[in-house]
Motif scaffolding. Structure first.
Motif, PDB file in Angstrom:
ATOM      1  N   ALA A 103       0.824  -1.211   0.000  1.00 63.42           N
ATOM      2  CA  ALA A 103       0.000   0.000   0.000  1.00 63.42           C
ATOM      3  C   ALA A 103       0.860   1.264   0.000  1.00 63.42           C
ATOM      4  N   ASP A 104       2.046   1.187   0.617  1.00 67.98           N
ATOM      5  CA  ASP A 104       2.949   2.346   0.628  1.00 67.98           C
ATOM      6  C   ASP A 104       3.595   2.562  -0.727  1.00 67.98           C
ATOM      7  N   HIS A 105       3.811   1.476  -1.458  1.00 69.94           N
ATOM      8  CA  HIS A 105       4.421   1.546  -2.787  1.00 69.94           C
ATOM      9  C   HIS A 105       3.586   0.671  -3.710  1.00 69.94           C
ATOM     10  N   VAL A 111       8.663   1.845  -6.272  1.00 68.82           N
ATOM     11  CA  VAL A 111       9.900   1.344  -5.666  1.00 68.82           C
ATOM     12  C   VAL A 111      11.102   1.978  -6.345  1.00 68.82           C
ATOM     13  N   TRP A 112      11.061   2.046  -7.665  1.00 75.50           N
ATOM     14  CA  TRP A 112      12.138   2.684  -8.427  1.00 75.50           C
ATOM     15  C   TRP A 112      12.313   4.143  -7.991  1.00 75.50           C
ATOM     16  N   GLN A 113      11.204   4.864  -7.841  1.00 75.47           N
ATOM     17  CA  GLN A 113      11.289   6.270  -7.449  1.00 75.47           C
ATOM     18  C   GLN A 113      11.844   6.434  -6.037  1.00 75.47           C
ATOM     19  N   TYR A 125      12.027  -6.283  -4.296  1.00 81.74           N
ATOM     20  CA  TYR A 125      10.594  -6.584  -4.302  1.00 81.74           C
ATOM     21  C   TYR A 125      10.354  -7.965  -4.922  1.00 81.74           C
ATOM     22  N   VAL A 126       9.282  -8.610  -4.456  1.00 83.61           N
ATOM     23  CA  VAL A 126       8.851  -9.907  -4.981  1.00 83.61           C
ATOM     24  C   VAL A 126       7.679  -9.662  -5.919  1.00 83.61           C
ATOM     25  N   VAL A 127       7.763 -10.219  -7.110  1.00 86.35           N
ATOM     26  CA  VAL A 127       6.747 -10.003  -8.138  1.00 86.35           C
ATOM     27  C   VAL A 127       5.425 -10.654  -7.715  1.00 86.35           C
ATOM     28  N   PRO A 128       4.284  -9.999  -7.975  1.00 92.38           N
ATOM     29  CA  PRO A 128       2.984 -10.597  -7.609  1.00 92.38           C
ATOM     30  C   PRO A 128       2.771 -11.962  -8.271  1.00 92.38           C
ATOM     31  N   GLY A 129       2.297 -12.931  -7.498  1.00 95.65           N
ATOM     32  CA  GLY A 129       2.009 -14.266  -8.010  1.00 95.65           C
ATOM     33  C   GLY A 129       3.219 -15.144  -8.204  1.00 95.65           C
ATOM     34  N   ALA A 130       4.381 -14.717  -7.787  1.00 93.70           N
ATOM     35  CA  ALA A 130       5.607 -15.488  -8.018  1.00 93.70           C
ATOM     36  C   ALA A 130       5.584 -16.810  -7.263  1.00 93.70           C
TER      37      ALA A 130
END
Length: 523
Positions: A103-105, A111-113, A125-130
């Motif tokens: 929710a924060d990012h 995340v890059w910014q 970061y962990v990719v969604p659904g990984a």
């Protein structure tokens, strides 16, 4: 000894005995001066060595001050494995993993910014659904393994342009270590979900290959900086720029001394021309510096626009340092100027050797030095704006420029003032010597006239010859007495001159012999 004597025949002539009173006095003065300077220089360089080494001391134990963002968009077994791995690696020698909720990012762009804005040194970061895709690939058994991309699992964002050698060792390498530890935590069964040992044993080779390498950590480098010359951007480049300004400053001082400009031109004109000269010199010098960096960038992805910005930044830095060194030469006694130069170089370089997070807190005093400011501006330029610390870096550089300019202009008036006083003292000394020479010549002429009169009287009266001789001896004695008086007066006069010289003493800065000696206008 014979060959040396024949080669340099005058080297051994007119030598005095080591027991001579004058030699003993000179020996004592020499030993005293040499001893004082011995102690001062040893203490100075001991302090400088301790200052540099202190900034690097226990660097590894400060690694925990480097913060890395962690966002688990997946919320599954892979994120759990990363947390377990960090728990095992956590310590003073490992960066701090700061977990934030999705929710924060909300997206990977956020995340890059966060890394680009220098809120964190890196982000994972962990990719969604990984986790689901990995579990599905491991559960295939002897069936056809579904298409699985182990590069679409976990990634990290970082900026290699920031202290490249340090960030490679403290950030990138440790993140790779964390990923490997998380892989081991996952494959040992603590995060493999429903995958059983029997199922794994009966699995196809493709399933086993997935289990052996469940993911490849994807590196998202904001500004790759792999070239070898990166190691000296914050060391030798800074040192050479400072030395370059110091030597030209000495050359300029030599020219002003040779042509006696401080006593001939208006201080306003001198200040204007001197600063214009320094601006042109630093402009050309920093063009060479920037050109050398670009010539040896070895494929570094930086364009022409960044070249121009780097050139302007180096120009501001070089000119601010030229003015600062000029202020040193104006207000410090001449023997202390080299010490100030060395100390200035070491303090500036130390401020950019490491991120302040890896040094003791005392070294944050480096925020005040222009080298730290210029390096922050340069890394922002190199990485396309991903080091937004211009809010303090540029004001620091402009502050040094403004203060240095004001004190340098004031120093021109100081030099002109004392140069004029020095000329007056020299003119007074010349007049005194001329008056003394004229007085001696007049006295000699008077003595000759008297002597001629006496000779005439002696010729007229031969009987007074003896008395004439006695009178001559008396005059010789009187002349000797006058010589003693004149000698005492000369000594008193020399002491008065020395006091005047001390009164008008002013440091005009280091002055070097010129490679080209112009004679037009010089006296």
């Amino acid at each position: 000894m014979a060959p040396l004597t024949s080669l340099y025949p005058k080297a051994f002539q007119n030598r005095v005995s080591k027991n001579d009173a004058m030699v003993r006095k000179a020996r004592f003065g020499f030993l005293k001066a040499a001893g004082n300077n011995f102690i001062i220089l040893q203490l100075l360089f001991l302090g400088l060595f301790c200052y540099v080494f202190g900034s690097l001391f226990a660097q590894t134990s400060h690694t925990h001050n480097l913060n890395i963002l962690f966002v688990d968009y997946d919320g599954g077994a892979i994120g759990h494995a990363v947390r377990e791995a960090y728990t095992a690696l956590k310590g003073k020698s490992f960066p701090s993993l700061i977990e934030r909720s999705p929710a924060d990012h909300p997206s990977t762009a956020d995340v890059w910014q966060a890394v680009c804005h220098a809120d964190y040194w890196a982000a994972i970061y962990v990719v969604p659904g990984a986790s689901d895709r990995l579990e599905e690939a491991l559960s295939a058994g002897q069936q056809q393994t579904p298409s699985y991309n182990n590069r679409d699992v976990m990634a990290y964002v970082w900026n290699e342009a920031l202290y490249a050698p340090t960030i490679d060792a403290s950030i990138s390498s440790n993140i790779q270590l964390l990923s490997n530890a998380a892989r081991i935590a996952y494959t040992t069964g603590r995060g493999t979900g429903n995958t059983t040992t029997a199922a794994i044993i009966s699995s196809s080779p493709s399933v086993l290959s997935v289990l052996a390498e469940p993911w490849q950590l994807e590196s998202l480098n904001i500004q790759p900086t792999p070239q070898g010359s990166r190691a000296i951007y914050n060391t030798i480049v800074i040192v050479l720029i400072l030395i370059q300004e110091f030597f030209y400053l000495g050359t300029i001082n030599g020219l002003y001394a040779q042509f006696k400009l401080y006593t001939r031109l208006s201080p306003y004109r001198i200040a204007a021309v001197r600063n214009l000269n320094s601006l042109v010199y630093t402009l050309a010098g920093t063009l060479c510096v920037t050109g050398a960096i670009w010539a040896f960038k070895a494929g570094w992805d930086v364009d022409g626009g960044r070249f121009a910005l780097c050139w302007v930044t180096f120009w501001l830095f070089a000119h601010a340092n030229f003015l600062t060194l000029d202020v040193f030469t104006i207000w410090l006694p001449a023997p202390y100027v080299p010490m100030a130069l060395v100390s200035w170089i070491i303090c500036n370089v130390t401020s950019v050797l490491l991120p302040f997070e890896l040094s003791p807190g005392f070294y944050q005093v480096g925020y005040l030095f222009p080298a730290h400011g210029v390096y922050q501006v340069l890394t922002d330029i190199w990485s396309g704006g991903c080091n937004p610390r211009l809010g303090y870096a540029l004001p620091v550089l402009f502050a040094w420029e403004a203060v240095g300019l004001a004190l340098s202009v004031l120093g021109v008036f100081r030099r002109c003032h004392f140069a004029t006083l020095g000329e007056e003292v020299q003119a007074r000394e010349f007049k005194e010597k001329l008056d003394a020479a004229v007085a001696v010549e007049v006295s000699r002429l008077h003595a000759l006239i008297k002597l001629e009169g006496k000779k005439k009287r002696e010729e007229e009266d031969a009987e007074k010859e003896d008395r004439g001789e006695m009178r001559g001896r008396g005059e010789a004695a009187s002349s000797a007495g006058r010589g003693d008086v004149n000698q005492e007066e000369e000594e008193e006069l020399e002491q008065a001159r020395e006091r005047q010289r001390n009164h008008v003493d002013c440091s005009f800065g280091p002055s070097f012999d010129l490679a080209f000696h112009g004679n037009n206008g010089a006296e």
